[in-house]
Design an enzyme around this catalytic site. Structure first.
Site, PDB file in Angstrom:
ATOM      1  N   ASP A 117      -4.300   3.059  14.352  1.00  0.00           N
ATOM      2  CA  ASP A 117      -2.736   3.444  13.176  1.00  0.00           C
ATOM      3  C   ASP A 117      -3.769   4.551  12.933  1.00  0.00           C
ATOM      4  O   ASP A 117      -4.719   5.746  13.122  1.00  0.00           O
ATOM      5  CB  ASP A 117      -3.276   2.569  11.946  1.00  0.00           C
TER       6      ASP A 117
ATOM      7  N   ARG B  23       0.774  -1.216  -0.016  1.00  0.00           N
ATOM      8  CA  ARG B  23      -0.296   0.561  -0.064  1.00  0.00           C
ATOM      9  C   ARG B  23       0.669   1.063  -0.013  1.00  0.00           C
ATOM     10  O   ARG B  23       1.294   1.772   1.240  1.00  0.00           O
ATOM     11  CB  ARG B  23      -0.960  -0.093   2.030  1.00  0.00           C
TER      12      ARG B  23
END
Length: 537
Positions: free
Chosen positions: A449, A167
């Site tokens: 996160d 990603r």
């Protein structure tokens, strides 16, 4: 000083050891070509995001686009077939590109591993370039690591290493340590181009391919931009078009109205959509932060049962399966809890229930954040999904309207002081860690996160902006939140949080009801930029 010969390119960060093997003249030329071709379009699309928000502020709403109705209504087109290593994705593990974590994730027993340069990585120059070293070694199966105590980590040899998916950072991010013709390089292009240049052919030779997760998109034209990048990149390296695969995270409320269109734009490269649930909640708050009708209760009360979340899941599964691609589930934030068997069992039970809900809804796979949860997720999917995927579960019963996607009425949800304190605590601890180079942080027995921290930050802004009241009637004011911020900061030992003062400053700036930055990462990024004297390449 790092020197090379690429015209118009400056590398401002320190380059050490094997990092020079990544930043070769040929690789940097490839990065520069893609940046020069596509950065103007990227910047135009970011301006379009701002224009759409101004329209929402002026009273517009969101709806399915009339100009693309022909794409949605054409039931005959399909996207690419699943590529090697992506047919069965029942459990995917995600995590940062730290060397030990990469090895543990690849060995975890999950079908795939999403190596994350985005929300679970703090994009320090070292993290970004060292992550590329780790990706190169992972693709070639040569990656190993020994810690300070001499413990060695190596890849398993039984043929069950997870398929690697990368990603890159989102379109909104820039890489400050690399200038191309005097401007910061697109972080998305930088991350993608370096990985693709070094690993496209090696990944094919290893039996899989160059696979990506694509984050934070808000419009099908942003997916078209990725598709254009893919085509040029493949042509440049003489890799057949259609080799790349990209799974798009539907993690913005705007993109939820354009799922068909996003798959269509990427159809030769599409490997499906993913319910990026935490960023999705953040996006709903962000896009409607001006509107008191969209005030959400405590973060813990906003579950997948909330009407707007349930509608988005059902529409994503139906859309993906109609087009022949994977409908991936999202992340359960729970992690194993040591030294508390009762609390640990409760966390495991929540994960199990979440994964059971996903597979029964028709998802083809799910995400976990910790290797210990792979088995739990596998058990639920193995029990309820005997086939490699569930493309045959068409969900033709689903009919989702715009009002369904915008229904944020969370039954029984309340704003509480405990929720306010939790948001401040999470935001503060996460920012302090991010500023110190860590983007994936266990806090209060959950893995946080940037996406989960964004919910905390955005709710604080929303509640103050609209003077929300807690369940006991207290009005949430700038003064009230500043007081709690001071109290929560005092609980944190400064020796463990060297960037605490900076975190207090940044979080405090978002809690007045006035200033609101688009992203936590862009708010804080310049504080982790460390450049040497620029070297013209």
């Amino acid at each position: 000083m790092f020197n090379s010969t690429v015209s118009g390119v400056q590398v401002l960060g320190k380059v050490a050891g094997k990092q020079a093997e990544i930043l070769t003249p040929e690789a940097l030329s490839f990065v520069a070509k893609l940046h020069r071709l596509f950065n103007p379009t990227r910047k135009q699309l970011l301006l379009a995001r701002e224009e759409r928000y101004r329209a929402l502020q002026a009273g517009a709403s969101l709806d399915f686009l009339p100009e693309t109705a022909h794409i949605r209504n054409d039931l005959t087109w399909r996207a690419a077939r699943p590529a090697p290593g992506l047919v069965d994705r029942r459990v995917e593990i995600t995590g940062p590109v730290d060397r030990k974590m990469v090895i543990n994730a690849l060995n975890s027993g999950a079908r795939t591993f999403m190596a994350d340069f985005e929300d679970s990585s703090a994009p320090t120059w070292f993290n970004v370039v060292d992550g590329q070293v780790n990706m190169r070694d992972a693709v070639r199966r040569t990656i190993s690591f020994a810690n300070a105590q001499g413990k060695e980590y190596k890849l398993r040899t039984d043929g069950k290493v997870a398929t690697l998916i990368v990603r890159p950072r989102g379109w909104h991010m820039e890489e400050a340590h690399v200038l191309i013709d005097g401007e910061r390089c697109s972080a998305s292009i930088f991350d993608f181009a370096l990985y693709f240049f070094h690993n496209a052919k090696a990944s094919l030779a290893a039996g899989f391919g160059p696979y990506f997760y694509l984050p934070k998109m808000e419009h099908y034209l942003e997916a078209r931009l990725w598709n254009d990048v893919f085509n040029v990149a493949q042509d440049e390296l003489a890799v057949p078009r259609g080799t790349i695969r990209g799974t798009v995270l539907i993690e913005t409320i705007v993109a939820a109205f354009q799922m068909d269109e996003i798959i269509y734009e990427l159809r030769d490269h599409s490997s499906g959509l993913n319910c990026g649930r935490w960023d999705y909640i953040f996006s709903v708050i962000k896009k409607f932060r001006h509107d008191p009708r969209y005030i959400l209760p405590d973060r813990s009360a906003v579950t997948m049962a909330a009407p707007f979340m349930d509608a988005y899941v059902r529409l994503l599964i139906k859309t993906c399966h109609l087009r022949g691609v994977h409908a991936m589930g999202g992340m359960a934030a729970q992690i194993p809890i040591k030294n508390d068997p009762k609390a640990n069992q409760a966390a495991i039970d929540k994960v199990r229930a979440d994964k059971r809900r996903e597979v029964l809804a028709g998802h083809d796979g799910t995400w976990v954040a910790h290797p210990a949860l792979v088995t739990i997720a596998l058990e639920e999917f193995d029990k309820n999904m005997p086939s490699p995927n569930q493309f045959h579960v068409r969900r033709e019963d689903v009919a989702v309207t715009a009002s369904d996607l915008l229904n944020t009425n969370v039954v029984g949800g309340k704003v509480t002081e405990a929720g306010l304190r939790d948001n401040i605590s999470v935001g503060l601890i996460y920012m302090a860690n991010w500023l110190n180079g860590s983007g994936c942080v266990p806090i209060h027995n959950l893995m946080e996160d940037a996406a989960t921290a964004e919910i905390s930050r955005s709710q604080l802004y929303q509640w103050v902006r609209h003077g929300a009241r807690t369940a006991d009637g207290t009005v949430i004011t700038p003064e009230y939140t500043a007081k709690i911020l001071k109290e929560e900061a005092a609980k944190l030992p400064r020796k463990n949080y060297p960037t605490l003062d900076l975190a207090v400053k940044f979080l405090g700036s978002q809690m007045t009801g006035n200033r609101y930055d688009d992203f936590l990462t862009t708010l804080c990024y310049n504080s982790i930029v460390k450049t040497e004297d620029s070297a013209k390449l």
